[in-house]
Design an enzyme around this catalytic site. Structure first.
Site, PDB file in Angstrom:
ATOM      1  N   LYS A 142       0.863  -1.194   0.000  1.00 50.83           N
ATOM      2  CA  LYS A 142       0.000   0.000   0.000  1.00 50.83           C
ATOM      3  C   LYS A 142       0.886   1.226   0.000  1.00 50.83           C
ATOM      4  O   LYS A 142       2.009   1.197   0.492  1.00 50.83           O
ATOM      5  CB  LYS A 142      -0.866   0.020   1.267  1.00 50.83           C
TER       6      LYS A 142
HETATM    7  N1  GLU Z   1      -7.339  -0.026  -3.173  1.00 54.64           N
HETATM    8  C1  GLU Z   1      -8.083  -1.216  -3.409  1.00 54.64           C
HETATM    9  C2  GLU Z   1      -8.104  -2.088  -2.179  1.00 54.64           C
HETATM   10  O1  GLU Z   1      -7.925  -1.624  -1.086  1.00 54.64           O
HETATM   11  C3  GLU Z   1      -7.627  -1.943  -4.661  1.00 54.64           C
HETATM   12  C4  GLU Z   1      -6.211  -2.407  -4.642  1.00 54.64           C
HETATM   13  C5  GLU Z   1      -5.733  -2.978  -5.967  1.00 54.64           C
HETATM   14  O2  GLU Z   1      -6.523  -3.068  -6.890  1.00 54.64           O
HETATM   15  O3  GLU Z   1      -4.558  -3.325  -6.016  1.00 54.64           O
HETATM   16  O4  GLU Z   1      -8.387  -3.256  -2.252  1.00 54.64           O
END
Ligand code: GLU
Length: 427
Positions: free
Chosen positions: A121
């Site tokens: 993240k």
């Molecule tokens: N931000 C989204 C999540 O928390 C998608 C993450 C992604 O597609 O890699 O799952």
């Protein structure tokens, strides 16, 4: 000519932790699952330590000529099962510990869905609504350049998250591509369609919330026809989930966004609101109703805003029979206990909001093969994968007599730690 005045904005906070601390929430969730992991439990420490953590300084020249410094993060929590995967958020309260927790939840989520990824993240502590488009592009590009040594289609693949979108992904893709000298479309997902994005990606997270909610409701004997739904958050996830519930006969009786709350027992016109409320202006709700949101009579509560929203006190007040976690980490551990005592079913974030990363996986596969699927194909594959993941987790919860959250963690941690064990400790 660049004005050399430099400002740090907002102030540095390496040591700052938000309260309640999402990393502590995650650790508590891991502790709850450990007794169920049998011999794999000896590897559980690995889940309590992010593999790689990067803090970067992001200086940009603002439109007024002043150079401001922002703080950015990218955390790769675990890469045992594949490249890092997870979104990038722009928010004034982003901290390192929050990013660590969000990366860890991605590790659990990709494993719960059995996608061949680890968890990562990123975040920049900034209020994106206070930036011009020009400043937004600059901050995105400089951040990308700073983290470019650890991202890549086989290493770590960012995607949209809170306050980031397809345009931000396009800037990341372009910056990375310029640095490596070729067009690397697989370095991010959630891109615009004409850059190798996938059909169905924008609404995928909300669709997944609906699919898992539908599966849970049918097992509980709760009909969606006429069901009353309260939704916290009307961004990408909350709005598309609300839209699908309405399409399937439910009515949205309360909506809350960061600016205020709308309550209407006759049912809010969600499609009209989606058309009329440009996301920067919100739903036009009243802040005076923010507290009343939590006791609005309802059957289903969708949490699609930020983490740590459902406290024990709010959990005692809700009348919902089913809670759907569209956001990451919206329920505090003691609120989980209250909900369990009150027999309220929670579909946890790591499965409930996994529709986004699942279609991100489809996008990544399509980019690698340079062969693109139809929207129907995407939606039907998403439905199939989510129903199957939900079925496995439900069976695990039933077998172990645990919550769906603990069951999702059991299924996910078994996969991650089995990979960890098979790979062995290097060197
Ligand atoms: N931000 C989204 C999540 O928390 C998608 C993450 C992604 O597609 O890699 O799952």
């Amino acid at each position: 000519m660049t004005n050399i005045t430099e400002k740090t904005s907002p102030p540095l906070s390496y040591a700052k932790s938000s309260f309640p601390n999402p990393w502590a929430t995650y650790l508590a969730q891991v502790d709850r699952v450990t007794p169920y992991l049998k011999s794999l439990a000896r590897w559980v420490e690995t889940l309590k330590h992010p593999k790689r953590t990067m803090i970067v300084d992001v200086p940009i020249e603002m439109d007024d000529g002043i150079v401001r410094h922002f703080e950015g993060f990218r955390v790769q929590h675990n890469l045992s099962r594949g490249p890092g995967k997870g979104g990038l958020r722009f928010h004034p309260q982003v901290t390192l510990e929050e990013t660590m927790a969000l990366a860890a939840w991605m590790t659990i989520k990709t494993a719960a869905m059995d996608l061949p990824f680890g968890g990562a993240k990123g975040g920049i502590r900034v209020d994106p609504f206070a930036l011009s488009d020009n400043e937004l592009e600059k901050i995105t590009r400089r951040y990308t350049s700073e983290i470019s040594i650890i991202i890549g289609p086989q290493k770590d693949i960012p995607a949209p998250d809170v306050n980031t979108n397809a345009q931000v992904m396009a800037w990341i893709m372009d910056t990375y591509s310029m640095q490596v000298g070729f067009t690397a479309s697989g370095v991010v997902t959630g891109k615009p369609l004409h850059l190798g994005g996938s059909l169905g990606r924008v609404k995928a997270t909300g669709r997944g919330v609906f699919v898992t909610g539908r599966e849970a409701a049918s097992r509980m004997g709760l009909s969606l026809e006429g069901a009353r739904v309260c939704v916290q958050g009307f961004g990408n996830v909350g709005s598309s989930a609300a839209e699908l519930f309405v399409l399937n006969g439910a009515k949205v009786v309360a909506l809350q966004d960061q600016w205020g709350t709308v309550i209407d027992e006759a049912g809010i016109d969600v499609p009209a609101l989606m058309m009329s409320a440009p996301s920067r202006k919100g739903i036009g709700g009243s802040p005076d109703l923010n507290d009343a949101f939590w006791n609005t009579p309802c059957d289903i509560l969708i949490l699609a805003a930020l983490e740590s929203q459902l406290t024990a006190e709010r959990a005692r007040r809700t009348t919902a029979k089913l809670v759907l976690e569209g956001a990451n980490g919206p329920t505090l551990p003691d609120a989980d206990d209250v909900l369990a005592d009150r027999n309220i079913l929670v579909v946890p974030d790591v499965i409930c909001n996994a529709g986004g990363v699942t279609v991100s996986y489809f996008e990544w596969v399509q980019d690698f093969s340079s062969f693109f699927w139809s929207e129907n194909e995407i939606n039907s594959r998403l439905d199939t994968l989510m129903v199957e993941a939900f079925r496995k987790i439900w069976a695990c919860a039933d077998f172990n007599k645990v919550s769906l959250r603990t069951a999702a963690y059991i299924v996910a941690c078994e996969r991650i730690l089995a990979a960890r064990e098979a790979r062995g400790l290097y060197p």
